[in-house]
Design an enzyme around this catalytic site. Structure first.
Site, short mmCIF file in Angstrom:
data_model
loop_
_atom_site.label_atom_id
_atom_site.label_comp_id
_atom_site.label_asym_id
_atom_site.label_seq_id
_atom_site.Cartn_x
_atom_site.Cartn_y
_atom_site.Cartn_z
N GLU A 4 -2.91 -8.88 3.95
CA GLU A 4 -3.30 -9.37 5.28
C GLU A 4 -4.79 -9.22 5.56
OE1 GLU A 4 -2.82 -4.98 6.02
OE2 GLU A 4 -2.01 -6.49 4.65
N HIS A 56 -3.98 -4.86 0.33
CA HIS A 56 -3.54 -5.40 1.61
C HIS A 56 -3.63 -6.92 1.61
CE1 HIS A 56 -3.56 -1.77 4.45
NE2 HIS A 56 -3.76 -1.28 3.23
N CYS A 94 0.83 -1.20 0.00
CA CYS A 94 0.00 0.00 0.00
C CYS A 94 0.88 1.27 0.00
CB CYS A 94 -0.98 -0.02 1.17
SG CYS A 94 -2.37 1.11 0.96
#
Length: 217
Positions: free
Chosen positions: A175, A173, A84
């Site tokens: 995660e 992202h 990001c």
């Protein structure tokens, strides 16, 4: 293997670090430049005992980010993964412009079109990812060191870049629960770090492929 995760004040950076530390034999250190000082982070990032660096997500414009000096010190000497904000920093340092989107993409799910190599090895042709950003990399002004690796299928925004032989950035992202193949993406990066210590990063990273049995979830 030691991986340094640079926290740019993002609340989910420890989830990203957990994805990294799930790999057996990997030591992870999470550092916040605003707590320990940028110079201290650069020293740890450039320490020969640090094998790779992850530039985490965070708020603000990449030109003002603590990631800039860390990336400058490492992106030509060891594997770097920018997530990001970290992705935008790598793009900026490669000469790309950073532009405001027409509207923020916060919690926005997109399908990503990619070439199936590097961190995208073994992913579906259009992998679903979660986006949380209002700025994007425009590669039109970038130099030859920047390669676009992936784009969002819905709005065309650049979702993955390679910079030189050692750095890769992803706008989304991994995660997030919305990124279905996030573990595989991080595992692919770690595979490339391992390969770089023996065969050389450029060749191993560009040709990396994985199978289901290679992915640790």
């Amino acid at each position: 293997m030691k991986v340094l995760v640079v926290d740019a004040r993002d609340s989910f950076v420890h989830v990203l670090a957990d994805y990294v530390v799930r790999r057996p034999g990997v030591e992870v250190a999470v550092v916040r430049p605003d707590k320990v000082g940028v110079e201290s982070v650069v020293r740890e990032a450039t320490d020969p005992r640090t094998d790779a660096v992850v530039l985490g997500p965070g708020p603000g414009h990449p030109s003002h980010s603590c990631h800039v000096p860390v990336a400058l010190a490492t992106m030509e000497t060891k594997p770097v993964l920018g997530v990001c904000l970290g992705h935008q920093v790598l793009g900026l340092l490669a000469g790309a412009s950073i532009e405001q989107l027409d509207r923020p993409r916060h919690g926005y799910i997109s399908r990503v079109v990619h070439g199936g190599s590097g961190v995208f090895a073994g992913l579906p042709a259009e992998a679903e990812v979660a986006r949380y950003h209002s700025l994007a990399v425009n590669p039109a002004t970038a130099g030859p060191s920047l390669r676009v690796m992936a784009n969002a299928a819905d709005d065309g925004v650049v979702m993955g870049i390679g910079v030189g032989a050692l750095a890769v950035g992803i706008q989304f992202h991994p995660e997030s629960h919305g990124s279905r193949d996030g573990h595989r993406i991080v595992s692919n990066f770690l595979d490339s770090v391992t390969a770089s210590t023996s065969d050389g990063f450029t060749s191993s990273f560009s040709t990396l492929r994985v199978t289901e049995t290679d992915v640790r979830t």
